[in-house]
Design a protein around this motif. Structure first.
Motif, PDB file in Angstrom:
ATOM      1  N   MET A   1       0.995  -1.377   0.080  1.00 39.51           N
ATOM      2  CA  MET A   1       0.424  -0.115   0.253  1.00 39.51           C
ATOM      3  C   MET A   1       0.984   1.401   0.175  1.00 39.51           C
ATOM      4  N   LYS A   2       0.460   2.186  -0.546  1.00 38.34           N
ATOM      5  CA  LYS A   2       1.285   3.783  -0.073  1.00 38.34           C
ATOM      6  C   LYS A   2       0.917   4.171   0.528  1.00 38.34           C
ATOM      7  N   ALA A   3       1.924   4.806   1.410  1.00 37.07           N
ATOM      8  CA  ALA A   3       2.019   5.329   2.654  1.00 37.07           C
ATOM      9  C   ALA A   3       3.351   6.802   2.924  1.00 37.07           C
ATOM     10  N   LYS A  31      -9.532   1.506   6.068  1.00 37.76           N
ATOM     11  CA  LYS A  31      -9.299   1.429   4.973  1.00 37.76           C
ATOM     12  C   LYS A  31      -9.559   3.362   5.156  1.00 37.76           C
ATOM     13  N   VAL A  32      -8.258   4.251   4.611  1.00 37.83           N
ATOM     14  CA  VAL A  32      -8.174   5.621   5.461  1.00 37.83           C
ATOM     15  C   VAL A  32      -8.979   6.530   4.169  1.00 37.83           C
ATOM     16  N   LEU A  33      -8.920   7.442   4.611  1.00 37.74           N
ATOM     17  CA  LEU A  33     -10.498   7.988   3.554  1.00 37.74           C
ATOM     18  C   LEU A  33      -9.538   9.192   3.214  1.00 37.74           C
ATOM     19  N   ARG A  34      -9.659  10.081   4.214  1.00 36.27           N
ATOM     20  CA  ARG A  34      -8.997  11.113   4.629  1.00 36.27           C
ATOM     21  C   ARG A  34      -7.792  11.608   6.256  1.00 36.27           C
ATOM     22  N   THR A  35      -6.630  12.376   5.727  1.00 39.09           N
ATOM     23  CA  THR A  35      -6.678  12.127   6.882  1.00 39.09           C
ATOM     24  C   THR A  35      -5.683  14.328   7.500  1.00 39.09           C
ATOM     25  N   GLY A  36      -6.156  14.524   8.537  1.00 43.70           N
ATOM     26  CA  GLY A  36      -5.417  15.726   8.575  1.00 43.70           C
ATOM     27  C   GLY A  36      -4.014  16.233   9.167  1.00 43.70           C
ATOM     28  N   ALA A 120      -1.436   6.811  10.408  1.00 45.79           N
ATOM     29  CA  ALA A 120      -2.871   7.001   9.244  1.00 45.79           C
ATOM     30  C   ALA A 120      -2.665   7.459   8.078  1.00 45.79           C
ATOM     31  N   PHE A 121      -1.417   8.099   8.079  1.00 54.27           N
ATOM     32  CA  PHE A 121      -1.098   8.855   6.296  1.00 54.27           C
ATOM     33  C   PHE A 121      -0.644   7.207   5.639  1.00 54.27           C
ATOM     34  N   ALA A 122      -1.765   6.488   5.325  1.00 55.12           N
ATOM     35  CA  ALA A 122      -1.228   5.575   4.104  1.00 55.12           C
ATOM     36  C   ALA A 122      -2.926   4.793   3.851  1.00 55.12           C
ATOM     37  N   GLU A 123      -2.863   3.986   3.224  1.00 55.68           N
ATOM     38  CA  GLU A 123      -3.787   3.469   2.568  1.00 55.68           C
ATOM     39  C   GLU A 123      -4.537   2.330   3.217  1.00 55.68           C
TER      40      GLU A 123
END
Length: 342
Positions: A1-3, A31-36, A120-123
Motif C-alpha cells: 500500500m502507499k504511505a 481503509k483511510v479516506l481522509r487525513t488531517g 494513518a498517512f496510508a491507505e
C-alpha cells in the motif's frame, strides 16, 4: 500500500510502498479516506530538535484520520465492516492506576499514533478496537478526519463553564478557531481571540469571535476596553504556546479567573506567579482528549448544529502531500486535508 513515510533521519518525507498492516484479536483494520495535517506532522517533516528526539525512522506519519472499517479481529463485537470511524491517537497501557480508574487520558505510558508507532498517512491503518470511534450519526469525512484536533479544542474549551462568561483565546490556529466555535455554541458572552495572522483572525470572526485582535497592533487590555469589560476575563484558553501570550492572559484575568493551557511552549519561560496567587487564578494543563467523554461531546456538538466547515481551508489528493504540507506550514490556512480516495 502507499504511505507517507519519514524514511530517513533527515528533513523530508517520501510516498512509498509499505506492507499493509495486519490485525489480531481486538483489532480493527481501516481503509483511510481522509487525513488531517497536524503541527506534529510538520515537525516530523522538518526533523527539528523535537522530532529528532521523539521519532525513529522509518515511520508512517499521521494521527488525524477518518476511514471505513474493512475487517475486525476476533473479539470485536461492536464495530462492523462499513462503519465510518475516526481514531483516538493516544494508545494507552490499560494497566496503570489511571487506566484502571477510567482516566486513560492520564496514562503515563501513552504511545502516539504516527509518532511512536506507524500512523494513518496510508491507505490502511490498524488500531485496537478500544481506540476506534464509530460515527453513529452522519458526518462529512472531512470533518470526521479532524476529530482528533477538534477533541483538543473541546477538551480545552469545556474545561470550565462558559455560559455567560467572557473568554480570551490566545492563538488562532486551527484548534483555537475550533475552540472559538465551541465557546460560542456553549454560551460564552464575549469571545476575544488573539493572533498576529490577519487571515486566521478572519477565520475566528467567521466562527463567532466578538473581537479578533491582532496583538502586533493592539493589546488585550485595549480589547477589553473596546468591549466594555471592567474586571477582566473569566476564562482563558491558551492555544499558542507563546510566553508573551500567557503573560498577557494572566495580566488580564479577573480575580478567580480560570485558564486552560493547550499550547505547548518550545522552552521554559517566566510568568507572574505573584499575580496568579493574589488573583487566585486556576491554571489547568490540557493534553489530548478525555477518552471517550470528549468524543461524545464532539459528536453531540455537531448533531446540535456546530459548524466546523470554515476551519477546513485546503484539500489535496494524497499524492500532492508536499504541496499540502507547504500550505499547512505557511500560516495562511486553517486545517488542511489529504484525500486518500483521489
Amino acid at each position: 500500500m502507499k504511505a507517507i513515510v519519514k524514511d530517513k533521519a533527515e528533513p523530508g518525507l517520501r510516498l512509498m510502498d509499505v506492507p499493509e498492516p495486519s490485525i489480531g484479536p481486538g483489532d480493527v483494520l481501516i481503509k483511510v479516506l481522509r487525513t488531517g495535517i497536524c503541527g506534529t506532522d510538520l515537525h516530523i517533516r522538518d526533523y527539528d530538535a523535537w522530532a529528532q528526539q521523539a521519532v525513529r525512522a522509518p515511520l508512517v506519519l499521521g494521527h488525524e484520520f477518518a476511514g471505513e472499517v474493512v475487517e475486525t479481529g476476533p473479539g470485536v463485537t461492536d464495530i462492523a465492516a462499513g462503519d465510518l470511524v475516526s481514531g483516538e491517537g493516544h494508545l494507552v497501557c490499560g494497566k496503570c492506576r489511571n487506566c484502571l480508574a477510567g482516566r486513560r487520558h492520564l496514562c503515563r505510558s501513552t504511545v502516539g499514533l504516527g509518532v511512536g508507532r506507524d500512523g494513518a498517512f496510508a491507505e490502511y491503518v490498524a488500531l485496537p478496537a478500544s481506540n476506534v470511534w464509530v460515527h453513529r450519526s452522519p458526518v462529512d469525512p472531512d470533518i470526521a478526519a479532524i476529530f482528533d484536533p477538534f477533541g483538543n479544542a473541546v477538551h480545552t474549551a469545556l474545561s470550565f463553564p462558559l455560559v455567560g462568561e467572557d473568554v480570551l483565546i490566545t492563538g488562532a490556529g486551527p484548534i483555537g478557531i475550533m475552540a472559538t466555535a465551541v465557546a460560542r455554541h456553549a454560551g460564552a458572552r464575549n469571545i476575544v481571540v488573539t493572533d498576529v495572522s490577519e487571515y486566521r483572525l478572519e477565520l475566528a470572526r467567521t466562527v463567532g469571535a466578538d473581537l479578533a485582535l491582532n496583538v502586533a497592533q493592539d493589546t488585550v487590555e485595549q480589547g477589553q476596553r473596546r468591549l466594555g469589560l471592567r474586571e477582566g476575563f473569566d476564562v482563558g484558553l491558551e492555544m499558542s504556546g507563546r510566553p508573551e501570550a500567557l503573560r498577557e492572559m494572566i495580566a488580564n484575568m479577573t480575580h478567580g479567573g480560570r485558564i486552560a493551557m493547550l499550547g505547548l511552549p518550545s522552552r521554559d519561560f517566566e510568568v507572574d506567579f505573584a499575580r496568579i496567587v493574589t488573583s487566585m487564578i486556576t491554571l489547568k494543563g490540557i493534553y489530548g482528549r478525555e477518552m471517550f467523554e470528549t468524543w461524545y461531546a464532539m459528536s453531540v456538538l455537531l448533531e446540535r448544529g456546530l459548524d466546523l466547515a470554515p476551519v477546513i481551508t485546503g484539500r489535496y489528493p494524497y499524492r500532492d502531500f508536499d504541496a499540502a504540507f507547504d500550505d499547512a506550514a505557511g500560516g495562511r490556512c486553517g486545517k488542511v486535508i489529504l484525500d486518500w480516495t483521489a
